[in-house]
Each structure stands twice: as C-alpha cells, then as structure tokens.
Write an enzyme that holds these catalytic residues in place. Structure first.
Site, PDB file in Angstrom:
ATOM      1  N   ASP A 167     -11.245 -48.172 -35.806  1.00 51.40           N
ATOM      2  CA  ASP A 167     -12.595 -47.875 -36.267  1.00 51.40           C
ATOM      3  C   ASP A 167     -13.014 -48.480 -37.605  1.00 51.40           C
ATOM      4  O   ASP A 167     -14.026 -49.146 -37.697  1.00 51.40           O
ATOM      5  CB  ASP A 167     -12.798 -46.356 -36.350  1.00 51.40           C
ATOM      6  CG  ASP A 167     -12.559 -45.665 -35.013  1.00 51.40           C
ATOM      7  OD1 ASP A 167     -12.038 -46.318 -34.098  1.00 51.40           O
ATOM      8  OD2 ASP A 167     -12.905 -44.486 -34.886  1.00 51.40           O
ATOM      9  N   GLU A 396      -1.341 -38.353 -36.132  1.00 49.22           N
ATOM     10  CA  GLU A 396      -2.265 -39.373 -35.631  1.00 49.22           C
ATOM     11  C   GLU A 396      -1.863 -40.743 -36.171  1.00 49.22           C
ATOM     12  O   GLU A 396      -1.832 -41.736 -35.465  1.00 49.22           O
ATOM     13  CB  GLU A 396      -3.694 -39.015 -36.058  1.00 49.22           C
ATOM     14  CG  GLU A 396      -4.760 -39.916 -35.461  1.00 49.22           C
ATOM     15  CD  GLU A 396      -6.174 -39.485 -35.859  1.00 49.22           C
ATOM     16  OE1 GLU A 396      -6.323 -38.572 -36.703  1.00 49.22           O
ATOM     17  OE2 GLU A 396      -7.133 -40.073 -35.325  1.00 49.22           O
TER      18      GLU A 396
END
Ligand code: GLC
Length: 428
Positions: A167, A396
């Site tokens: 992202d 993550e």
C-alpha cells in the site's frame, strides 16, 4: 530450531488460520481487516491445503464467486456488514450484489492453483476444482491486459497503490504526490484505532487514496474509462512478474487439461510481458524499477518490488544474479531479512508498513523465486529469516532491525505461509 519447537509453531499457526476462518473465507485478522481480501485468501489456501484440501479450494472459489462481469477480481469482498474497517461499501459504492471494492490486487491465484493441483493428495478432486477455476483466472488475466494496458505495451499498470498490495511503499510516493486532494469527503480512519499510527500510512497518503476511489466511483467503476482518467498509472514490476508467473502456470494447467487454445493464449500474454520487462531494468540500481506511465519515467525506488521478478525467472542469468546479490546485500544491513525497502535509502522506515518492514508472504515469494532461478542456498537463508521472525508471534509485519512484530496480530497469511514454508523447507 528443534523439531519439537517447529511442531509447536505449526500447531499455533494452524490454530490462527482456523480461528480466522469464517466458513467459506478467512479474514486476514480480527478487527483491523474483517472481510475477505484477494491475495490474502489465495496465499492462505497454500497453508490450508496441509490440513484440508477441500477448504483450500473453497477459499479461492469464494473469492471468484465475486468476480466482476468484466473479469476483475476485487481486492475486498464485504461479505457481512462491519464498521470497524474504513473505507467500507458505502464509500466504494460499486453496486455489486455482495458489496466489493472496485480495484484489484496481485494475481497470485494462478500460481497458487498450480501448486494446489500438483501437490494434492486427491488428484481427481483437485483436477475437477481446477478445471472450473481455470477459465475464471484466465478471464482475470485477460482483464488485466485489456483494462490496465490499453495501449498494448505488454505490461499492466496499477491505478491505485492498494492494487499493488504494498500500500504505502516508497515506490508510489512520487506518482501519488501528483494526485490532488481537493474534494475528498470528510472521513474517519479506522486503521489507526487498531494499530499505532506510526506503523501506518500518513494522512496525506490516505487523502490521495480516497481521492482516487472517489474519482473512479464518479466514473461508475467502468474499467474501460479508469486507466486513462487516472492521474496515477504505475507499472509495478512485482504485479507484472506475478502476472507472468501466473499466466505461465495457467498455460501449464491448460495444457494438462487438454485446452490448447487457452494454453497458447496465456503463454502469448506472458511472452509479450517478458519481452517488455527489459524496459524496467535499472543498470545503476541492479534491479527492476516501477515505471510511472503518466510522467513517462522509471521511479528510482530500490524496493523489494523490483526483486520479485525472480518469481517468474525474468531477465537473463546476469540480471537474475544481480537480483540475488541485491537480496544478499539487503540482508546484510538488517538482523532479519528481507526488508521491503533498502535500509540505506534515507526514506527507509523500519516500522512503517511497506516502507521497510519484513512481510512473511514477501519472503515466501522471494524464496520461491530464488529457488526457481537456481539459488537454493539463498532461498534457504530467506526461509530461515521467516522462521526466526515468527518466534516473535504471527504478526502482520516485522521490524527488520529488531524482529519486533508489528501491525495486526494473529495474522492469517503470516500463519498460513509459515505452514507452507515449513513444508517446503522440509521437502527441499
Ligand atoms: C493491507 C496490505 C495488503 C493486504 C491487506 C489485508 O492493506 O497492504 O497487502 O492484502 O492489508 O491483509
């Protein structure tokens, strides 16, 4: 690590994947990401197959049940309402029967499908499932080339940083800076309510992410219009390498199933992309770079995206060795590899999401690529990094300098990829 602790890790990983299982799809993590994400699901299937092949196929089938009529497979499927995530369906407004986002993500489904088929214990079952999925995956690849490469260069562009799956990578900074922010509707972020803001993208980036969403929404999500209307068009070497690899894996399966026409079509797409890839090579940085289609120039950002072409064995022997050397060098600057951005670049940030941290799925794809290109020892070193990282939990992503787990916890694809990594290392 002892066999005993490896077994304990595997058990813990399997429990996380099960715990995030919602029946026919798996959420990436509770709270932060309460829906189905495209490439998360496909990579998760690689872990699920070790305990339940049927469940692994179902994960991908559910995703493809929400494929758009034009062939696009959306990056998020909003199966159930949940306002702990932003931007939700009310912002995207794509008008799909089950709400979805309006952009896509890296097309790993093809390469995952081939692996599922080739390793299946129940071959008849896997082949039946794969025969049904193959035309859908091929339609997605066709969509990529038609809609994201209208001029026929051979390589596709992403129109939103989120399509890359990385992202807020430094790769997108320059192109994103050109995206305006006027007219962005007021919004409240939810990500920073779950995770420390210092580990997430900045507001200036978020405004631009939303401006692009609004722009595309104003065009009625008509993919025939989006490419040329977008101020952000970037050719990402990673997504293109994944597409080449997946197309070649589609061709391989099509051949096996006796579909000559599809095999030739997918092979031809991959061959055109291969031929165009040279234009992304940087002799200075010794790796591939993203290309800013609007500015008409390469983007000087030494990120891991330009090393993922190993996954498709792109380039000649010299370029592949150069990419291997880049991975070696990156690893020497940190305690844990592989950082997603070059730590010697002043823009590197050890804790901020895709601007430096290690991600297990990236390690997995890099190791697969290194193996494929004949660099088995380097692949093993990257896998060892992954094993060392998960000792700090199934996060993550991780700080490459300290190994600290960051972002969401009990993360599905981290756990699933660990299961697959252990199996692959054992087989190697
Ligand atoms: C973030 C990541 C993306 C991933 C999603 C769900 O947006 O950047 O790659 O698919 O989270 O885990």
């Amino acid at each position: 690590m002892t066999t005993h602790s490896l077994e304990a890790l595997r058990t813990r990983a399997a429990a996380i994947v099960r715990d995030n299982d919602r029946g026919a799809y798996t959420v990436p993590t509770k709270g932060l990401y309460p829906f189905q994400w495209n490439w998360d699901s496909c990579l998760t299937a690689l872990g699920q197959r070790h305990s339940d092949e049927r469940r692994a196929f179902l994960e991908i089938e559910t995703l493809f049940a929400h494929q758009w009529p034009d062939g696009m497979v959306p990056h998020i499927v909003f199966h159930t309402p949940d306002d702990s995530y932003f931007p939700g369906p009310d912002v995207w407004r794509t008008g799909r029967p089950t709400p979805t986002s309006g952009i896509t993500q890296p097309p790993v489904a093809g390469l995952v499908l081939r692996r599922l088929v080739e390793t299946a214990a129940d071959q008849a079952f896997a082949e039946e499932k794969a025969r049904a999925l193959l035309p859908k995956i091929a339609a997605w690849h066709r969509w990529f080339h038609a809609m994201r490469d209208p001029a026929g260069s051979g390589l596709v562009a992403i129109l939103h940083p989120w399509e890359s799956g990385r992202d807020n990578s430094i790769d997108w900074d320059d192109a994103l800076a050109r995206v305006p922010t006027e007219g962005v509707e007021p919004y409240v972020r939810r990500d920073t309510q779950h995770v420390d803001a210092a580990e997430r993208p900045h507001k200036a980036e978020y405004d631009r992410y939303l401006w692009l969403v609004q722009r595309f929404r104003d065009l009625g999500w008509d993919n025939r219009l989006l490419h040329d209307a977008s101020p952000f068009q970037v050719v990402d070497p990673a997504i293109n390498a994944i597409l080449v690899r997946s197309d070649e894996d589609v061709a391989h399966l099509a051949e096996r199933f006796g579909d000559k026409a599809l095999a030739e079509e997918a092979q031809a797409r991959a061959a055109r992309a291969r031929a165009a890839f040279d234009g992304l090579w940087s002799a200075d940085l010794r790796q591939y770079l993203p290309f800013d289609r609007v500015a008409g120039q390469l983007i000087a950002s030494p990120s891991v995206g330009g090393l993922l072409p190993l996954l498709a064995g792109l380039g000649n022997a010299e370029k592949r060795a150069a990419m291997r050397d880049r991975i070696r060098t990156l690893r020497t600057h940190v305690r844990y590899g592989v950082p997603t951005h070059d730590p010697t670049d002043p823009r590197f940030e050890a804790k901020r999401y895709w601007r430096g941290p290690c991600w297990l799925i990236i390690n997995y794809l890099l190791a697969d690529g290194l193996d494929r290109c004949g660099f088995a020892a380097d692949a093993a070193a990257v896998r060892a990094d992954s094993l060392a990282l998960v000792e700090n939990g199934f996060a993550e992503y991780y700080d490459p300098l300290t190994g600290e787990g960051l972002g969401g916890g009990n993360f599905t694809w981290t756990a699933a990829i660990l299961i697959e990594t252990l199996a692959t290392s054992a087989a190697a």
